[in-house]
Design a protein around this motif. Structure first.
Motif, PDB file in Angstrom:
ATOM      1  N   ILE A   1     -39.604 -49.113  -9.826  1.00  0.00           N
ATOM      2  CA  ILE A   1     -38.639 -48.284  -9.109  1.00  0.00           C
ATOM      3  C   ILE A   1     -37.405 -49.104  -8.758  1.00  0.00           C
ATOM      4  O   ILE A   1     -37.346 -50.312  -8.998  1.00  0.00           O
ATOM      5  CB  ILE A   1     -39.244 -47.705  -7.810  1.00  0.00           C
ATOM      6  CG1 ILE A   1     -39.587 -48.847  -6.837  1.00  0.00           C
ATOM      7  CG2 ILE A   1     -40.476 -46.861  -8.107  1.00  0.00           C
ATOM      8  CD1 ILE A   1     -39.951 -48.366  -5.445  1.00  0.00           C
ATOM      9  N   SER A   2     -36.434 -48.438  -8.174  1.00  0.00           N
ATOM     10  CA  SER A   2     -35.265 -49.094  -7.605  1.00  0.00           C
ATOM     11  C   SER A   2     -35.342 -48.973  -6.090  1.00  0.00           C
ATOM     12  O   SER A   2     -35.913 -48.018  -5.556  1.00  0.00           O
ATOM     13  CB  SER A   2     -33.971 -48.447  -8.109  1.00  0.00           C
ATOM     14  OG  SER A   2     -33.858 -48.586  -9.512  1.00  0.00           O
ATOM     15  N   SER A   3     -34.764 -49.940  -5.409  1.00  0.00           N
ATOM     16  CA  SER A   3     -34.733 -49.915  -3.949  1.00  0.00           C
ATOM     17  C   SER A   3     -33.287 -50.014  -3.490  1.00  0.00           C
ATOM     18  O   SER A   3     -32.537 -50.880  -3.950  1.00  0.00           O
ATOM     19  CB  SER A   3     -35.543 -51.083  -3.378  1.00  0.00           C
ATOM     20  OG  SER A   3     -35.422 -51.130  -1.971  1.00  0.00           O
ATOM     21  N   GLU A   4     -32.907 -49.122  -2.592  1.00  0.00           N
ATOM     22  CA  GLU A   4     -31.542 -49.130  -2.064  1.00  0.00           C
ATOM     23  C   GLU A   4     -31.564 -48.708  -0.606  1.00  0.00           C
ATOM     24  O   GLU A   4     -32.210 -47.723  -0.248  1.00  0.00           O
ATOM     25  CB  GLU A   4     -30.650 -48.192  -2.869  1.00  0.00           C
ATOM     26  CG  GLU A   4     -29.189 -48.224  -2.452  1.00  0.00           C
ATOM     27  CD  GLU A   4     -28.325 -47.339  -3.327  1.00  0.00           C
ATOM     28  OE1 GLU A   4     -27.790 -47.855  -4.334  1.00  0.00           O
ATOM     29  OE2 GLU A   4     -28.203 -46.135  -3.017  1.00  0.00           O
TER      30      GLU A   4
ATOM     31  N   GLU B   1     -41.527 -53.778  -9.081  1.00  0.00           N
ATOM     32  CA  GLU B   1     -42.856 -53.225  -9.342  1.00  0.00           C
ATOM     33  C   GLU B   1     -43.647 -53.168  -8.045  1.00  0.00           C
ATOM     34  O   GLU B   1     -43.781 -54.173  -7.344  1.00  0.00           O
ATOM     35  CB  GLU B   1     -43.603 -54.088 -10.361  1.00  0.00           C
ATOM     36  CG  GLU B   1     -44.953 -53.505 -10.748  1.00  0.00           C
ATOM     37  CD  GLU B   1     -45.771 -54.432 -11.631  1.00  0.00           C
ATOM     38  OE1 GLU B   1     -46.378 -53.937 -12.599  1.00  0.00           O
ATOM     39  OE2 GLU B   1     -45.806 -55.651 -11.342  1.00  0.00           O
ATOM     40  N   VAL B   2     -44.169 -51.981  -7.734  1.00  0.00           N
ATOM     41  CA  VAL B   2     -44.966 -51.773  -6.523  1.00  0.00           C
ATOM     42  C   VAL B   2     -46.147 -50.871  -6.864  1.00  0.00           C
ATOM     43  O   VAL B   2     -46.127 -50.158  -7.875  1.00  0.00           O
ATOM     44  CB  VAL B   2     -44.128 -51.120  -5.397  1.00  0.00           C
ATOM     45  CG1 VAL B   2     -42.991 -52.028  -4.961  1.00  0.00           C
ATOM     46  CG2 VAL B   2     -43.598 -49.764  -5.829  1.00  0.00           C
TER      47      VAL B   2
ATOM     48  N   SER C   1     -45.154 -45.606  -0.528  1.00  0.00           N
ATOM     49  CA  SER C   1     -43.995 -44.769  -0.248  1.00  0.00           C
ATOM     50  C   SER C   1     -42.712 -45.533  -0.562  1.00  0.00           C
ATOM     51  O   SER C   1     -42.714 -46.761  -0.698  1.00  0.00           O
ATOM     52  CB  SER C   1     -43.995 -44.348   1.220  1.00  0.00           C
ATOM     53  OG  SER C   1     -43.731 -45.472   2.050  1.00  0.00           O
ATOM     54  N   GLN C   2     -41.611 -44.800  -0.631  1.00  0.00           N
ATOM     55  CA  GLN C   2     -40.327 -45.451  -0.862  1.00  0.00           C
ATOM     56  C   GLN C   2     -39.966 -46.366   0.300  1.00  0.00           C
ATOM     57  O   GLN C   2     -39.400 -47.447   0.109  1.00  0.00           O
ATOM     58  CB  GLN C   2     -39.228 -44.407  -1.064  1.00  0.00           C
ATOM     59  CG  GLN C   2     -37.871 -44.994  -1.446  1.00  0.00           C
ATOM     60  CD  GLN C   2     -37.876 -45.675  -2.804  1.00  0.00           C
ATOM     61  OE1 GLN C   2     -38.440 -45.149  -3.764  1.00  0.00           O
ATOM     62  NE2 GLN C   2     -37.268 -46.858  -2.896  1.00  0.00           N
ATOM     63  N   VAL C   3     -40.306 -45.956   1.520  1.00  0.00           N
ATOM     64  CA  VAL C   3     -40.001 -46.784   2.690  1.00  0.00           C
ATOM     65  C   VAL C   3     -40.747 -48.116   2.621  1.00  0.00           C
ATOM     66  O   VAL C   3     -40.169 -49.188   2.840  1.00  0.00           O
ATOM     67  CB  VAL C   3     -40.350 -46.039   3.997  1.00  0.00           C
ATOM     68  CG1 VAL C   3     -40.244 -46.984   5.197  1.00  0.00           C
ATOM     69  CG2 VAL C   3     -39.429 -44.844   4.195  1.00  0.00           C
ATOM     70  N   ALA C   4     -42.047 -48.057   2.313  1.00  0.00           N
ATOM     71  CA  ALA C   4     -42.830 -49.291   2.206  1.00  0.00           C
ATOM     72  C   ALA C   4     -42.281 -50.183   1.097  1.00  0.00           C
ATOM     73  O   ALA C   4     -42.198 -51.410   1.250  1.00  0.00           O
ATOM     74  CB  ALA C   4     -44.296 -48.958   1.939  1.00  0.00           C
ATOM     75  N   SER C   5     -41.891 -49.573  -0.008  1.00  0.00           N
ATOM     76  CA  SER C   5     -41.338 -50.334  -1.131  1.00  0.00           C
ATOM     77  C   SER C   5     -40.009 -50.978  -0.758  1.00  0.00           C
ATOM     78  O   SER C   5     -39.736 -52.130  -1.125  1.00  0.00           O
ATOM     79  CB  SER C   5     -41.154 -49.414  -2.343  1.00  0.00           C
ATOM     80  OG  SER C   5     -42.374 -48.799  -2.708  1.00  0.00           O
TER      81      SER C   5
ATOM     82  N   LYS D   1     -37.056 -57.115   2.673  1.00  0.00           N
ATOM     83  CA  LYS D   1     -37.442 -58.100   3.677  1.00  0.00           C
ATOM     84  C   LYS D   1     -38.336 -59.208   3.139  1.00  0.00           C
ATOM     85  O   LYS D   1     -38.185 -60.373   3.522  1.00  0.00           O
ATOM     86  CB  LYS D   1     -38.171 -57.399   4.830  1.00  0.00           C
ATOM     87  CG  LYS D   1     -37.356 -56.346   5.554  1.00  0.00           C
ATOM     88  CD  LYS D   1     -36.187 -56.954   6.307  1.00  0.00           C
ATOM     89  CE  LYS D   1     -35.470 -55.897   7.142  1.00  0.00           C
ATOM     90  NZ  LYS D   1     -34.287 -56.465   7.837  1.00  0.00           N
ATOM     91  N   TYR D   2     -39.292 -58.859   2.282  1.00  0.00           N
ATOM     92  CA  TYR D   2     -40.377 -59.792   2.002  1.00  0.00           C
ATOM     93  C   TYR D   2     -40.332 -60.458   0.633  1.00  0.00           C
ATOM     94  O   TYR D   2     -40.948 -61.503   0.440  1.00  0.00           O
ATOM     95  CB  TYR D   2     -41.722 -59.089   2.188  1.00  0.00           C
ATOM     96  CG  TYR D   2     -41.939 -58.577   3.597  1.00  0.00           C
ATOM     97  CD1 TYR D   2     -41.424 -59.260   4.698  1.00  0.00           C
ATOM     98  CD2 TYR D   2     -42.650 -57.406   3.835  1.00  0.00           C
ATOM     99  CE1 TYR D   2     -41.617 -58.796   5.989  1.00  0.00           C
ATOM    100  CE2 TYR D   2     -42.859 -56.935   5.127  1.00  0.00           C
ATOM    101  CZ  TYR D   2     -42.334 -57.635   6.198  1.00  0.00           C
ATOM    102  OH  TYR D   2     -42.527 -57.181   7.475  1.00  0.00           O
TER     103      TYR D   2
END
Length: 253
Positions: A23-26, A42-43, A48-52, A58-59
């Motif tokens: 996925i993408s994260s923004e 990769e998750v 969820s999108q929030v967790a991803s 952050k991590y």
């Protein structure tokens, strides 16, 4: 310790029964401006999108992860549990200016994070003699990775930030004033590096002496707070030992 497998099987990856997605994260500000963006991470598919987004922003370690790694042999540790470090010979093949940016980068997969966390915990446990046998250490490693990926459990933020950077990637830096208990001597010792024995604890209540510049005093508290904040921890202070307003100064004033 004896570790009984509940979610994994010996000789199979703990990820075999977990679906993953790319996925993408923004993350954006209320005004629409982009705070953070990362493509192709990769998750686990169930996340969820929030967790991803939290994992990615952050991590994930953002820099310093070598593109080529080698295992560091230790006679007292099983080969599958050896720590890793940059493979300088392999990295030397990426010598052109165009390849300079390929020598190191950041984490892009949740598996990398799960592996470095669980791997480091297992490595420390093995070195400390916690496991009855090698099969127990392997079971612990696999079970912890499965539980992290399945969100059955999660450590505090400083663990996600710091734990495993030395074990998984050989990342290190100058000592930052951390201490740890040596498992062989049971004595508190000062860490000689930033990440081999990181500071992965979440919350602290500190004391303070009624002194301006000496160790344990007011200015020293700033340093101790900065040391904790730098690695993602939180801290509060018991200020009850400080003199009240209008009280006499010990040095005469």
């Amino acid at each position: 310790m004896r570790i009984t497998r509940l979610f994994t099987e010996a000789d199979r990856s703990p990820y075999d029964n977990i679906d993953f997605k790319t996925i993408s994260s923004e993350i954006r500000n209320p005004d629409g401006s982009v705070v953070f963006s990362q493509e192709r991470i990769e998750v686990p598919a169930a996340w969820s999108q929030v967790a991803s987004d939290i994992l990615a922003q952050k991590y994930f370690r953002k820099a310093g992860v070598p593109a080529k790694l080698r295992r560091v042999e230790e006679n007292s540790v099983p080969s599958w549990l050896w720590r890793s470090a940059a493979d300088k010979k392999a990295l030397a093949t990426l010598a052109t200016p165009a390849q300079e940016g390929e020598r190191a980068g950041g984490e892009t997969s949740a598996r990398q994070v799960f592996d470095r966390l669980a791997g480091t915990w297992t490595y420390w446990g093995w070195k400390g003699g916690y496991f009855n046998a090698e099969e127990d250490a392997r079971a612990y490693f696999d079970e912890m990775r499965y539980m992290l990926a399945s969100q059955m459990g999660a450590p505090n933020s400083p663990q996600w930030f710091n734990t495993g950077l030395h074990w998984a990637y050989g990342i290190d830096g100058p000592a930052q004033g951390h201490h740890y208990v040596d498992f062989e001597t049971a004595k508190l010792v000062r860490s000689k590096s930033a990440y081999e024995h990181p500071q992965p604890h979440a919350c602290f209540i500190q004391s303070i002496n009624d002194d301006l510049v000496n160790e344990g005093g007011i200015m020293d508290l700033w340093v101790r707070e900065a040391r904790l904040f730098k690695y993602g921890s939180g801290t509060g202070t018991n200020f009850s030992s400080l003199r009240a307003a209008d009280e006499d100064l010990s040095g005469g004033g």
